[in-house]
Scaffold this active site. Structure first.
Site, PDB file in Angstrom:
ATOM      1  N   GLU A 176       0.830  -1.227   0.000  1.00  0.00           N
ATOM      2  CA  GLU A 176       0.000   0.000   0.000  1.00  0.00           C
ATOM      3  C   GLU A 176       0.851   1.258   0.000  1.00  0.00           C
ATOM      4  O   GLU A 176       0.665   2.159   0.826  1.00  0.00           O
ATOM      5  CB  GLU A 176      -0.950  -0.013   1.199  1.00  0.00           C
ATOM      6  CG  GLU A 176      -2.000  -1.099   1.110  1.00  0.00           C
ATOM      7  CD  GLU A 176      -3.081  -0.996   2.188  1.00  0.00           C
ATOM      8  OE1 GLU A 176      -2.846  -0.373   3.227  1.00  0.00           O
ATOM      9  OE2 GLU A 176      -4.176  -1.551   1.964  1.00  0.00           O
ATOM     10  N   GLU A 374      -5.902  -8.214  -0.885  1.00  0.00           N
ATOM     11  CA  GLU A 374      -6.598  -7.943   0.378  1.00  0.00           C
ATOM     12  C   GLU A 374      -8.024  -7.523   0.069  1.00  0.00           C
ATOM     13  O   GLU A 374      -8.259  -6.746  -0.855  1.00  0.00           O
ATOM     14  CB  GLU A 374      -5.941  -6.799   1.185  1.00  0.00           C
ATOM     15  CG  GLU A 374      -4.618  -7.137   1.805  1.00  0.00           C
ATOM     16  CD  GLU A 374      -4.044  -5.994   2.632  1.00  0.00           C
ATOM     17  OE1 GLU A 374      -4.817  -5.197   3.195  1.00  0.00           O
ATOM     18  OE2 GLU A 374      -2.815  -5.903   2.710  1.00  0.00           O
TER      19      GLU A 374
HETATM   20  P1  P53 Z   1      -7.029  -2.565   9.560  1.00  0.00           P
HETATM   21  C1  P53 Z   1      -6.086   1.961   5.312  1.00  0.00           C
HETATM   22  C2  P53 Z   1      -6.957   1.801   4.236  1.00  0.00           C
HETATM   23  C3  P53 Z   1      -7.018   0.607   3.576  1.00  0.00           C
HETATM   24  C4  P53 Z   1      -6.212  -0.446   3.988  1.00  0.00           C
HETATM   25  O1  P53 Z   1      -6.787  -2.597   7.993  1.00  0.00           O
HETATM   26  C5  P53 Z   1      -5.335  -0.295   5.034  1.00  0.00           C
HETATM   27  C6  P53 Z   1      -5.266   0.915   5.696  1.00  0.00           C
HETATM   28  C7  P53 Z   1      -4.332   1.107   6.838  1.00  0.00           C
HETATM   29  O2  P53 Z   1      -4.791   0.451   7.965  1.00  0.00           O
HETATM   30  O3  P53 Z   1      -4.471  -1.257   5.436  1.00  0.00           O
HETATM   31  C8  P53 Z   1      -4.469  -2.564   4.912  1.00  0.00           C
HETATM   32  O4  P53 Z   1      -6.143  -3.598  10.146  1.00  0.00           O
HETATM   33  C9  P53 Z   1      -3.129  -3.158   5.278  1.00  0.00           C
HETATM   34  C10 P53 Z   1      -3.201  -4.216   6.335  1.00  0.00           C
HETATM   35  C11 P53 Z   1      -4.355  -3.914   7.264  1.00  0.00           C
HETATM   36  C12 P53 Z   1      -5.644  -4.032   6.463  1.00  0.00           C
HETATM   37  O5  P53 Z   1      -5.632  -3.157   5.364  1.00  0.00           O
HETATM   38  O6  P53 Z   1      -6.642  -1.207   9.953  1.00  0.00           O
HETATM   39  O7  P53 Z   1      -2.390  -3.614   4.169  1.00  0.00           O
HETATM   40  O8  P53 Z   1      -1.957  -4.287   6.973  1.00  0.00           O
HETATM   41  O9  P53 Z   1      -4.410  -4.709   8.390  1.00  0.00           O
HETATM   42  C13 P53 Z   1      -6.889  -3.780   7.279  1.00  0.00           C
HETATM   43  O10 P53 Z   1      -8.466  -2.871   9.762  1.00  0.00           O
END
Ligand code: P53
Length: 476
Positions: A176, A374
């Site tokens: 990201e 993801e």
């Molecule tokens: P969490 C922001 C927006 C979209 C994805 O996020 C993001 C973030 C930053 O948190 O992060 C990604 O755990 C990231 C993972 C993360 C996952 O999304 O905040 O690549 O490390 O855990 C979910 O709910």
């Protein structure tokens, strides 16, 4: 014949710092994730000055995957995973980041982990830098604001490519990388680039410089990787939140277009090996003069990615504001609520069609294979009376997104490599440090304060996803 290709890479995704724990074992150094406390819904995590006694750091133990990975991989295999996306904790390989020689114990850990995956027919998909930069590189060098980090990353990447060249085929460089487009928060620049801003600094200029060094570092890694094993597929990793116009008013539409340009120029550089004109013009207008050498330009050209990996959780919307004549988009102030979609408890706007939109947008822009690395629903889970989490809300979210993904492949002709939902086993949330914000098919007994047995159990979604994989997406 299924609608998805037979070799479609179904799996799950995690990142080392969010599940491994063992933060000071096996010779591991301290990473940026190790100095972040637990926040809460709407409360940012604190970044402390090193590890401060008396503070709680949720990543230190996480879910103890470091010691339990064999059992966890067995559960992934039971679901039928074809691949497993994780990251290599940079600090296990180079504890401080600037050593000349890697830490053999760290290398050995990932040998064993990848062997374990392969034993079960699970292909490892590996991110090199996923929010876990060595903390020493922050305190000694200022993180990626310093050109020297290109060399440190290059050494790390080369070490991993050489060591795992026969075990890992799919790689990504920086997770990201475009989160830091939101440079006004402390979280994104720190986790992306190890940047801890000082009072009064030009945050935006520093972000663009750090991102530039990362893009160069990524390109150099791609070139090195292809030389080590020409079969490698090395991708970038982009956080995709499509920015819609709030209305069809032309000024809103233009505003959304400018927002997309600024949030995603990182992809242009990764894919085309050069900066798009709009960003060059923007930087000039803002008097941001990048340290950008002729050699950098060469490097970018020689290290274009093979595919685009991206995360997709939600969509955004924006609106033109009176007086913003240059239509400059600032993520901290220019987002508006979209009344046509619902949001999760954490305010993430749920929009399955946005995934199909994103897949088409990437394809139109870049014509490269795509990989959804993801996607998922962070929610509060409760164990039922039968001891099982009945996460029908999660099944619904994933089902709706998979349907749109299949349409994008089947009806729009998008070239899609695979799908790895986030946090396939419950882990520490990146943005809040909570355990409570769960994504998994596998429940882990641990709470926000760190209490719990760490025992694993299968949720209802576990059996559902097993069926999805088995039918290659036909049975949802
Ligand atoms: P969490 C922001 C927006 C979209 C994805 O996020 C993001 C973030 C930053 O948190 O992060 C990604 O755990 C990231 C993972 C993360 C996952 O999304 O905040 O690549 O490390 O855990 C979910 O709910």
């Amino acid at each position: 014949m299924t609608k998805l290709p037979e070799n479609f890479l179904w799996g799950g995704a995690v990142a080392a710092h969010q599940l491994e724990g063992g933060y000071n074992e096996g010779g591991k150094g301290i990473s940026v994730a190790d100095v972040m406390t637990a926040g809460a819904n709407g409360v940012e995590r604190k970044i402390t000055d090193g590890i401060v006694s008396g503070e709680y750091y949720p990543n230190h133990e996480a879910i103890d995957f470091y010691h339990r990975y064999k059992g966890d991989i067995e559960l992934f295999a039971e679901m039928g995973f074809k691949c497993f996306r994780t990251s290599i904790a940079w600090t296990r390989i180079f504890p401080n980041g600037d050593e000349l020689e890697p830490n053999e114990e760290g290398l050995k850990f990932y040998d064993d982990l990848f062997d374990e995956c392969l034993k079960h027919g699970i292909e490892p998909v590996v991110t090199l830098s996923h929010f876990e930069l060595p903390y020493h590189l922050v305190t000694e060098y200022g993180g990626f604001r310093n050109r020297k980090l290109i060399g440190f990353f290059e050494r790390f990447a080369k070490t991993c490519f050489e060591r795992y060249k026969d075990k890992v085929k799919y790689w990504m460089t920086f997770n990201e990388i475009n989160n830091q487009a939101n440079f006004e928060t402390d979280f994104a620049p720190f986790t992306n680039s190890g940047i801890a801003y000082k009072e009064g600094e030009n945050r935006e200029a520093i972000m663009y410089q750090a991102a530039h060094y990362e893009l160069v570092a990524s390109a150099r890694a791609v070139k090195i990787g292809h030389a080590i094993n020409p079969d490698f597929k090395i991708g970038c990793m982009i956080a995709m939140c499509p920015v819609y116009p709030a209305t069809c008013k032309p000024k809103d539409v233009l505003m959304a277009q400018k927002a997309m340009q600024k949030r995603y120029y990182f992809t242009d550089v990764h894919v085309h090996g050069e900066y798009p004109e709009h960003i060059k013009k923007y930087l000039k207008r803002k008097n941001i003069n990048l340290d950008f050498t002729n050699e950098d330009a060469e490097d970018l050209k020689n290290g274009c990615v093979d595919y685009i990996g991206f995360s997709y959780y939600m969509s955004f919307a924006t609106k033109y504001k009176e007086g913003n004549d240059s239509f400059d988009y600032n993520e901290a102030t220019d987002l508006v609520k979209n009344d046509y979609v619902k949001a999760s408890e954490w305010g993430w706007q749920i929009d399955p069609e946005g995934l199909r939109y994103a897949l088409n947008w990437f394809t139109d822009m870049y014509r490269l294979p795509l990989f959804i690395v993801e996607n998922g629903f962070g929610a509060i889970d409760q164990l039922g009376d039968d001891g099982v989490v009945h996460d029908t809300y999660r099944i619904e979210y994933l089902k709706a997104h998979i349907k749109e993904m299949i349409k994008a492949v089947d009806e729009d002709g998008v070239d899609l490599m695979g799908y790895t939902p986030w946090g396939c086993i419950d882990l520490v949330s990146a943005s809040t440090g909570e355990m409570k914000k769960r994504y998994g098919f596998i429940y882990v007994d641990k709470d926000n304060e760190g209490n719990g047995t760490l025992e694993r159990s299968r949720k209802e979604s576990f059996y559902w996803y097993q069926q999805v994989i088995k039918s290659n997406g036909e049975e949802l």
